[in-house]
Design an enzyme around this catalytic site. Structure first.
Site, mmCIF file in Angstrom:
data_model
loop_
_atom_site.group_PDB
_atom_site.id
_atom_site.type_symbol
_atom_site.label_atom_id
_atom_site.label_comp_id
_atom_site.label_asym_id
_atom_site.label_seq_id
_atom_site.Cartn_x
_atom_site.Cartn_y
_atom_site.Cartn_z
ATOM 1 C CG HIS A 67 -1.796 1.111 1.488
ATOM 2 N ND1 HIS A 67 -3.155 1.186 1.369
ATOM 3 C CD2 HIS A 67 -1.468 2.352 1.829
ATOM 4 C CE1 HIS A 67 -3.697 2.301 1.853
ATOM 5 N NE2 HIS A 67 -2.521 3.089 1.756
ATOM 6 C CD GLU A 68 1.781 3.693 3.717
ATOM 7 O OE1 GLU A 68 2.331 4.763 3.150
ATOM 8 O OE2 GLU A 68 0.820 3.487 4.290
ATOM 9 C CG HIS A 71 0.605 6.054 -0.749
ATOM 10 N ND1 HIS A 71 -0.466 6.494 -1.321
ATOM 11 C CD2 HIS A 71 0.177 5.542 0.405
ATOM 12 C CE1 HIS A 71 -1.739 6.565 -0.538
ATOM 13 N NE2 HIS A 71 -1.242 5.553 0.564
ATOM 14 C CG ASP A 166 -4.299 6.899 1.599
ATOM 15 O OD1 ASP A 166 -3.537 7.536 1.912
ATOM 16 O OD2 ASP A 166 -4.213 5.602 1.836
#
Ligand SMILES: [Zn+2]
Length: 422
Positions: A67-68, A71, A166
């Site tokens: 997930h990170e 980004h 987010d």
């Protein structure tokens, strides 16, 4: 949040882990091994349940990291540094380093994380269905189902519309696009985050009262974290707005005393350090170009008998590429670490290869305090009111604040550059 240790690098991005991640891992292992598997797969042994629990926790952490990373990778495509990810108790966050250049970039950077989690959720769900079709062990199927579920929850939770989640960033990007005012959009998204946080705290308290201890505490904790982050973001953004247009030329201490790299420690102590009020100095080469940064602490480490022979060129630390900036650079557009300045001591303002000024915590604090008073620092009044140096050079070099005074009036680092991944 400083990582306790670094796991390594992925695509040039440093992956750090804070010790509190262990609490999260223990919690996840316990949930899977004690609350889920004994109910869903009653025939398996407790040992198998615990092994499955640990594997589930590790896979969950990897999902958070994915997930990170999503980004960070998108942020880097838009020219943001995004060079550090830290995993901790409540998830992970990616330090973007700078703000997204456009609403579109902001939208895509924020959306990449939840999109990844939702795709992972669907993938784990698919694997669980496959495991059921192939009649694979029920433990495997249950763990895959759980992983699919938590990834979906992670994706959906992070889409809640309040910064710093987010979803708040997506809202912010939308408002920014519509109004053209980035700071106003950031304040609105942070306000939404504050209300969202308070709602989560209320929900957590409700669960606590209803006897759901762990999930109640967890929700309240996340809510509290959201409220705190959103409030700090609101105030930083407000200040940023007030410091708009301020250039480094306006805040720097001009014409700082520099330390020639070919001088010995003794020469420097006699000619500069005894008379100058500062603790940190740029070291310059024969052409006057800055090459290193030297502090008095570095000199303390040199044995007294070698002070007459040790050259400054061998002391201090090399100048980092992000340790310099131009006089026309905007204060608010500097990367987060530079704007924060603490720990680094100072930023050299360089023009035509020469040091024309220094910006340190003192200078940033002064700008912030002036802005709070409704005034802005302007070039020419950069003096900090200290005695001119007697080393034959004019000007007022900067000074690092003693620790402990930091953080009182310096805004926290760009919170907009840090995103908890929940
Ligand atoms: Zn995220």
């Amino acid at each position: 949040m400083k990582p306790t240790f670094t796991l390594g690098r992925v695509a040039g991005i440093s992956i750090g882990v804070h010790w509190s991640v262990l609490v999260m891992m223990l919690l996840v292992t316990e949930i899977v091994a004690v609350a889920i598997l004994p109910v869903q797969a009653p025939t398996t042994s407790a040992a198998v349940d615990w092994v499955a629990g640990v594997l589930a926790a590790v896979t969950f952490l990897a999902s958070l990291l994915a997930h990170e990373l999503a980004h960070a990778v998108v942020a880097r495509r838009y020219g943001m540094p995004a060079d550090r990810i830290t995993l901790w108790l409540l998830g992970g966050f990616t330090e973007l380093g700078t703000n997204p250049p456009t609403p579109r970039a902001a939208f895509l950077v924020a959306g990449a994380g939840p999109a990844t989690s939702l795709v992972l959720g669907a993938a784990f769900g698919g694997l669980a269905a496959g495991a059921a079709l192939l009649s694979l062990p029920i433990v495997l199927r249950e763990v895959l189902t759980w992983l699919g579920f938590v990834n979906a929850v992670l994706g959906i939770f992070n889409l809640l519309p309040g910064a710093p989640l987010d979803g708040g960033r997506l809202l912010q990007a939308g408002l920014w696009k519509r109004s053209g005012d980035r700071d106003r959009a950031a304040v609105s998204a942070a306000r939404a985050g504050r209300f969202l946080g308070m709602a989560l705290i209320a929900l957590g308290v409700f669960q606590l009262v209803a006897g759901q201890l762990v999930s109640g505490l967890w929700l309240a904790l996340i809510g509290w974290f959201l409220v705190m982050s959103a409030m700090s973001e609101e105030s930083v953004t407000g200040l940023r707005g007030r410091l708009t247009g301020v250039r480094l030329r306006d805040v720097m201490s001009p014409a700082p005393v520099t330390a020639p790299s070919w001088w010995t420690v003794d020469t420097f102590l006699e000619r500069v350090a005894e008379h100058d009020h500062h603790r940190t100095f740029p070291v310059v080469d024969m052409e006057g170009r800055p090459v290193r940064v030297l502090s008095l602490t570095d000199l303390v480490r040199v044995p007294e008998q070698t002070r007459g022979t040790t050259k400054l060129a061998d002391l201090g630390r090399p100048l980092r590429p992000d340790g310099t900036a131009g006089p026309e650079d905007l204060l608010t557009e500097l990367p987060a670490g530079t704007w924060q300045l603490s720990g680094r001591g100072m930023l050299l303002v360089v023009e035509g290869g020469h040091v024309v000024g220094i910006v340190n915590t003192h200078d940033v604090n002064r700008a912030v305090e002036l802005a709070r008073l409704g005034h802005l620092p302007r070039a020419g009044d950069g003096s900090s009111g200290e005695e001119p140096s007697q080393a034959g050079q004019s000007g007022q070099p900067g000074r690092s604040r003693p620790p402990g005074q930091e953080g009182q009036s310096t805004p926290s680092p760009y919170v907009p550059g840090q995103r908890p991944g929940g």
